[in-house]
Scaffold this active site. Structure first.
Site, short mmCIF file in Angstrom:
data_model
loop_
_atom_site.label_atom_id
_atom_site.label_comp_id
_atom_site.label_asym_id
_atom_site.label_seq_id
_atom_site.Cartn_x
_atom_site.Cartn_y
_atom_site.Cartn_z
N SER A 16 -86.86 53.63 -18.69
CA SER A 16 -88.28 53.99 -18.75
C SER A 16 -89.04 53.19 -19.80
CB SER A 16 -88.44 55.48 -19.00
OG SER A 16 -87.67 55.89 -20.10
N LEU A 17 -88.44 52.99 -20.98
CA LEU A 17 -89.14 52.23 -22.01
C LEU A 17 -89.30 50.78 -21.58
CD1 LEU A 17 -87.50 53.63 -25.30
CD2 LEU A 17 -89.57 54.41 -24.14
N ARG A 33 -83.93 58.30 -12.19
CA ARG A 33 -84.06 57.23 -13.18
C ARG A 33 -82.72 56.93 -13.87
NH1 ARG A 33 -85.27 57.20 -19.02
NH2 ARG A 33 -85.07 59.45 -18.94
N LYS A 71 -105.23 62.92 -26.51
CA LYS A 71 -105.73 64.29 -26.63
C LYS A 71 -105.25 64.98 -27.90
CE LYS A 71 -102.19 66.50 -23.71
NZ LYS A 71 -101.97 67.32 -22.51
N HIS A 81 -86.86 66.92 -18.10
CA HIS A 81 -86.87 65.77 -18.99
C HIS A 81 -87.80 64.64 -18.54
CE1 HIS A 81 -85.37 63.03 -22.01
NE2 HIS A 81 -84.90 62.18 -21.11
N HIS A 109 -82.50 66.70 -18.00
CA HIS A 109 -81.49 66.12 -18.88
C HIS A 109 -80.35 67.12 -19.01
CE1 HIS A 109 -79.51 64.08 -22.17
NE2 HIS A 109 -80.35 63.07 -22.01
N GLN A 143 -84.57 59.11 -27.76
CA GLN A 143 -83.48 58.84 -28.69
C GLN A 143 -82.64 57.65 -28.25
OE1 GLN A 143 -81.20 62.45 -28.84
NE2 GLN A 143 -82.82 63.63 -29.83
N GLY A 144 -82.17 57.71 -27.01
CA GLY A 144 -81.12 56.80 -26.55
C GLY A 144 -81.42 55.34 -26.77
N ARG A 189 -92.14 59.09 -28.66
CA ARG A 189 -91.74 59.38 -30.04
C ARG A 189 -90.40 60.11 -30.10
NH1 ARG A 189 -94.96 63.18 -34.49
NH2 ARG A 189 -93.30 63.14 -36.04
N GLU A 228 -94.47 56.71 -17.53
CA GLU A 228 -93.96 57.84 -16.76
C GLU A 228 -94.98 58.39 -15.75
OE1 GLU A 228 -91.60 62.08 -17.50
OE2 GLU A 228 -92.15 60.82 -19.20
N GLU A 250 -74.75 53.86 -21.59
CA GLU A 250 -75.14 55.21 -21.21
C GLU A 250 -74.74 55.47 -19.77
OE1 GLU A 250 -78.88 55.98 -24.25
OE2 GLU A 250 -79.32 55.58 -22.15
N GLY A 302 -98.26 56.81 -25.89
CA GLY A 302 -96.84 56.50 -25.91
C GLY A 302 -96.64 54.99 -25.87
N ARG A 320 -77.24 61.56 -14.21
CA ARG A 320 -77.71 62.78 -14.87
C ARG A 320 -77.79 64.00 -13.95
NH1 ARG A 320 -82.56 60.50 -18.83
NH2 ARG A 320 -81.15 59.67 -20.42
#
Length: 538
Positions: A389-390, A384, A48, A349, A242, A60-61, A57, A373, A126, A27, A288
């Site tokens: 996270s990204l 979170r 793996k 999520h 989520h 989205q947000g 991948r 993560e 968001e 990731g 959330r």
């Protein structure tokens, strides 16, 4: 007790390959750290499945960073601490909000193309963010764009060797030091991969639950193998569901991004009534966990399996431009989100807990690091903040490599680590059946809403699967199941221990947050059990 190693092995009988740095996972955390590490050392990256398959991948947000002139790290810090519900590490949050913008510009330098409006980086807002600070790519395909750009860098780099379809069974440790990993090759043979540093970037654990936005590969492997090796695991009770995953016959639990609500979408129950005003002053942009529980409450009140997300009042052109992936995916199932309400329900999520690290991403085991993560840096606390996270992955990925550059080379003449427990019997019940039962147990007993009776029952059901650790495991799906069971036990035990409601952890029998007794973390250590640790967010 869960054993240190999943399989029996003797390093003297296995082929040994040496490298400078091992990166496990593909990731954003794995790709970015591999690229940074490869600037001055050889990296073997293990995945793996394939380079393009990860939670990133499907993100989205977008990625949260202070870019706008009317925003500031202080605002971002405040929002993150608020969402984290008293369990964030103030120092870790400071690192994130101050170093995040530089990380974004590094992604751009590496080829990531974020959306722009009038030549300026486009920003959206968001849930629980006070300002517009979410960068996105191709409308709602941010994660895919980041993985595309970083994957191209990885595949073209001479210092990075990618091992697709390889499975890391266990970490090999000796004297409190990680020496490398035990790896299974695609054909079934095993080897010992030795390195000066090992970085776990293996992602989350959404597949522990029957309904999840995560891909098939998100089985909690990194947390489980680190826990078995003696790493301290923290805050596992905090699983973020989520609020809005597509809930439609024949369709997977496809994520309907938080950004859809950020751009004006509203939630309605099956009677067409907006309901969030009954639950929180921020309405659809509440944190959330609050939105997810509100949706479940409405589903119960109306005896429905979903609610609706409605963005039909916005222009069709805007919706198609801003959310092309969501639009096209829903159209594939006969839903036109420009005219139809979208049926949604909560789904597992994101895992806030993970391997406890310091501000340089290092665990309590020397030479073992965790990023993304799989880690618990202290940034997310009990819940979170969307799109943090990204940012966390690139900020702490860079710090990890800076720390690794300070490490002396690993010098060991002999390594005697191994396991001889006499495992000979193969698992009797089909793994696919066990996996499905495990997922159903977690949804039923350790999901969005919990209580002592449910959690105790869930723990009892999970413990019936413990004989898997005495079996002779040989296949990827068997290792995955053992790792999933490990994580399920950790989550359920810590959720049972935390007798309060906080962030993403909600106890019906303890519905209130209790700072006097519970503003603390729960560490899980294989040889000690649960150990309490005070939070520094006070």
């Amino acid at each position: 007790m869960i054993p240190q190693y999943l399989v029996d092995f003797d390093l003297r009988e296995l082929p040994t390959i040496k490298t400078d740095c091992i990166v496990i996972g593909s990731g954003i955390a794995g790709l970015f750290t591999a690229i940074k590490a490869s600037e001055d050392r050889h990296v073997i990256m293990i995945t793996k499945k394939s380079l393009m398959e990860s939670n990133t991948r499907y993100a989205q947000g977008g990625i949260a960073a202070v870019i706008a002139e009317d925003d500031s790290p202080a605002y971002h810090r405040q929002d993150t601490l608020m969402a984290g519900a008293g369990l964030c590490s103030s120092a870790a949050v400071d690192v994130l909000v101050n170093e995040g913008p530089g990380g974004v510009h590094e992604l751009i330098r590496l080829g990531t193309v974020f959306d722009k409006e009038d030549g300026i980086l486009a920003l959206t807002q968001e849930g629980a963010h006070s300002h517009r600070r979410i960068l996105h790519a191709n409308g709602d395909a941010t994660g895919f764009e980041i993985v595309r750009a970083l994957s191209e860098q990885v595949t073209e780099h001479d210092n990075i060797e990618v091992w697709d379809d390889h499975y890391v069974i266990d970490l090999v440790t000796e004297g409190g030091e990680c020496l490398g990993v035990l790896v299974q090759r695609p054909g079934g043979g095993r080897l010992f991969l030795q390195a000066d540093a090992t970085i776990l970037c293996s992602g989350g654990a959404g597949q522990l639950y029957r309904y999840t936005t995560n891909p098939e590969v998100a089985t909690g492997d990194g947390v489980a193998i680190a826990y078995r090796a003696g790493a301290h695991v923290r805050d596992m009770e905090f699983i973020q569901f989520h609020p809005t995953a597509l809930s439609y016959p024949g369709a997977p639990r496809f994520l309907i991004s938080e950004a859809v609500r950020g751009e004006g979408a509203v939630l309605r129950n099956i009677n067409g009534e907006r309901f969030m005003e009954r639950y929180h002053e921020l309405l659809e942009l509440a944190p959330r966990d609050i939105v997810a529980r509100a949706i479940v409450s409405e589903m119960e009140l109306t005896k429905s399996t979903f609610v609706y997300l409605d963005i039909t009042h916005e222009s069709a052109d805007m919706v198609k431009h801003r959310f092309p992936t969501i639009y096209e995916t829903c159209m594939g199932y006969g839903l036109d989100i420009t005219t139809d309400w979208i049926p949604v329900a909560p789904a597992a999520h994101y895992m806030m807990g993970g391997i406890k690290t310091d501000l340089n991403g290092e665990s309590n085991i020397s030479r073992l690091f965790a990023c993304g993560e799989v880690s618990s840096t202290g940034v997310h606390g009990a819940n979170r903040l969307a799109s943090n996270s990204l940012s966390e992955a690139i900020v702490f990925g860079r710090r990890i490599i800076e720390r690794i550059r300070q490490l002396p080379p690993l010098r060991r003449e002999t390594i005697s680590a191994g396991s001889q427990q006499g495992r000979v019997e193969s698992p009797t019940q089909a793994i696919v059946e066990r996996r499905l039962k495990l997922q159903k147990v977690m949804v039923r007993y350790a999901g969005l809403r919990r209580n002592e009776e449910m959690l105790s029952k869930g723990l009892e059901e999970l413990k019936r699967q413990l004989p898997i650790f005495a079996s002779a495991l040989t296949k990827r799906e068997e290792y995955e199941f053992a790792n999933m069971l490990t994580c399920c036990l950790l989550i359920t035990e810590s959720a049972l221990a935390r007798e309060e409601s906080r962030g993403a952890h909600y106890r019906e029998d303890y519905p209130l947050r209790n700072d006097a007794e519970w503003q603390k973390h729960l560490l899980q250590i294989r040889e000690l059990g649960i150990v309490e640790e005070l939070s520094d967010d006070v």
